[in-house]
Design a protein around this motif. Structure first.
Motif, mmCIF file in Angstrom:
data_model
loop_
_atom_site.group_PDB
_atom_site.id
_atom_site.type_symbol
_atom_site.label_atom_id
_atom_site.label_comp_id
_atom_site.label_asym_id
_atom_site.label_seq_id
_atom_site.Cartn_x
_atom_site.Cartn_y
_atom_site.Cartn_z
ATOM 1 N N GLU A 67 0.847 -1.190 0.000
ATOM 2 C CA GLU A 67 0.000 0.000 0.000
ATOM 3 C C GLU A 67 0.883 1.241 0.000
ATOM 4 O O GLU A 67 1.844 1.337 0.755
ATOM 5 C CB GLU A 67 -0.925 -0.010 1.221
ATOM 6 C CG GLU A 67 -1.910 1.130 1.254
ATOM 7 C CD GLU A 67 -2.844 1.175 0.061
ATOM 8 O OE1 GLU A 67 -3.016 2.270 -0.503
ATOM 9 O OE2 GLU A 67 -3.396 0.135 -0.316
ATOM 10 N N GLU A 83 -2.538 6.164 4.006
ATOM 11 C CA GLU A 83 -2.632 5.296 2.846
ATOM 12 C C GLU A 83 -3.273 6.108 1.732
ATOM 13 O O GLU A 83 -4.126 6.965 1.980
ATOM 14 C CB GLU A 83 -3.491 4.063 3.155
ATOM 15 C CG GLU A 83 -2.828 3.092 4.101
ATOM 16 C CD GLU A 83 -3.650 1.835 4.302
ATOM 17 O OE1 GLU A 83 -4.749 1.705 3.723
ATOM 18 O OE2 GLU A 83 -3.171 0.970 5.047
ATOM 19 N N LYS A 84 -2.848 5.845 0.517
ATOM 20 C CA LYS A 84 -3.356 6.572 -0.646
ATOM 21 C C LYS A 84 -4.882 6.489 -0.694
ATOM 22 O O LYS A 84 -5.569 7.482 -0.911
ATOM 23 C CB LYS A 84 -2.743 5.979 -1.921
ATOM 24 C CG LYS A 84 -3.169 6.652 -3.199
ATOM 25 C CD LYS A 84 -2.476 6.013 -4.391
ATOM 26 C CE LYS A 84 -2.937 6.617 -5.688
ATOM 27 N NZ LYS A 84 -2.298 5.979 -6.848
ATOM 28 N N LYS A 85 -5.406 5.302 -0.443
ATOM 29 C CA LYS A 85 -6.858 5.078 -0.475
ATOM 30 C C LYS A 85 -7.588 5.964 0.537
ATOM 31 O O LYS A 85 -8.640 6.526 0.246
ATOM 32 C CB LYS A 85 -7.120 3.594 -0.197
ATOM 33 C CG LYS A 85 -8.529 3.144 -0.372
ATOM 34 C CD LYS A 85 -8.564 1.635 -0.317
ATOM 35 C CE LYS A 85 -9.513 1.171 0.739
ATOM 36 N NZ LYS A 85 -9.625 -0.262 0.874
ATOM 37 N N THR A 86 -7.000 6.109 1.720
ATOM 38 C CA THR A 86 -7.604 6.938 2.775
ATOM 39 C C THR A 86 -7.654 8.404 2.345
ATOM 40 O O THR A 86 -8.673 9.083 2.535
ATOM 41 C CB THR A 86 -6.791 6.807 4.081
ATOM 42 O OG1 THR A 86 -6.737 5.426 4.439
ATOM 43 C CG2 THR A 86 -7.404 7.605 5.200
ATOM 44 N N GLY A 109 -8.354 6.378 -7.610
ATOM 45 C CA GLY A 109 -7.255 5.488 -7.257
ATOM 46 C C GLY A 109 -6.141 5.416 -8.274
ATOM 47 O O GLY A 109 -5.022 5.043 -7.944
ATOM 48 N N GLU A 140 -10.386 8.925 -0.324
ATOM 49 C CA GLU A 140 -11.726 8.945 0.278
ATOM 50 C C GLU A 140 -11.986 10.269 0.997
ATOM 51 O O GLU A 140 -13.080 10.818 0.924
ATOM 52 C CB GLU A 140 -11.918 7.762 1.227
ATOM 53 C CG GLU A 140 -11.962 6.415 0.530
ATOM 54 C CD GLU A 140 -13.037 6.315 -0.547
ATOM 55 O OE1 GLU A 140 -14.178 6.765 -0.309
ATOM 56 O OE2 GLU A 140 -12.726 5.801 -1.631
#
Length: 116
Positions: free
Chosen positions: A59, A70-73, A87, A76
């Motif tokens: 990640e 995290e990139k995903k966090t 993403g 969002e």
């Protein structure tokens, strides 16, 4: 499937001669079996590329506001305050979007990321 010629032979369908070392494509399994039984060819192993599963992928962490996320966090959180993010964006692009935010939006982003 791909086979490697190990003995000189003439193709009974095309009339073409094949010499040892050539790699040819044969679509019918029965034909490959026939040529193998006569010791004309051998199968060539096709190496499939390794595919990493989601668990194996590392990640990506992004440093922002003296913390790591995290990139995903981060994506969002940006979406939650109305900023377009996805993403497939590079980390630099995401940080650029954060840099473009005004003071009010930056405060909302910090709140979304649980930063005081």
């Amino acid at each position: 499937m791909k086979v490697k010629v190990i003995s000189v032979f003439r193709d009974k369908f095309t009339g073409k001669y094949y010499t040892p070392g050539e790699v040819i494509e044969v679509s019918e399994e029965s034909r490959v079996l026939d040529m193998e039984s006569r010791r004309l060819v051998e199968r060539v192993e096709v190496k499939t590329p390794e595919v990493k599963t989601t668990e194996e992928k590392k990640e990506v962490k992004i440093s922002l506001f003296e913390k790591e996320f995290e990139k995903k966090t981060l994506i969002e959180a940006l979406k939650s305050i109305g900023v377009q993010a996805s993403g497939n964006m590079k980390e630099e692009t995401l940080l650029g979007k954060v840099a473009e935010l005004d003071a009010e939006s930056t405060a909302k982003l910090k709140e979304a990321l649980s930063i005081e």
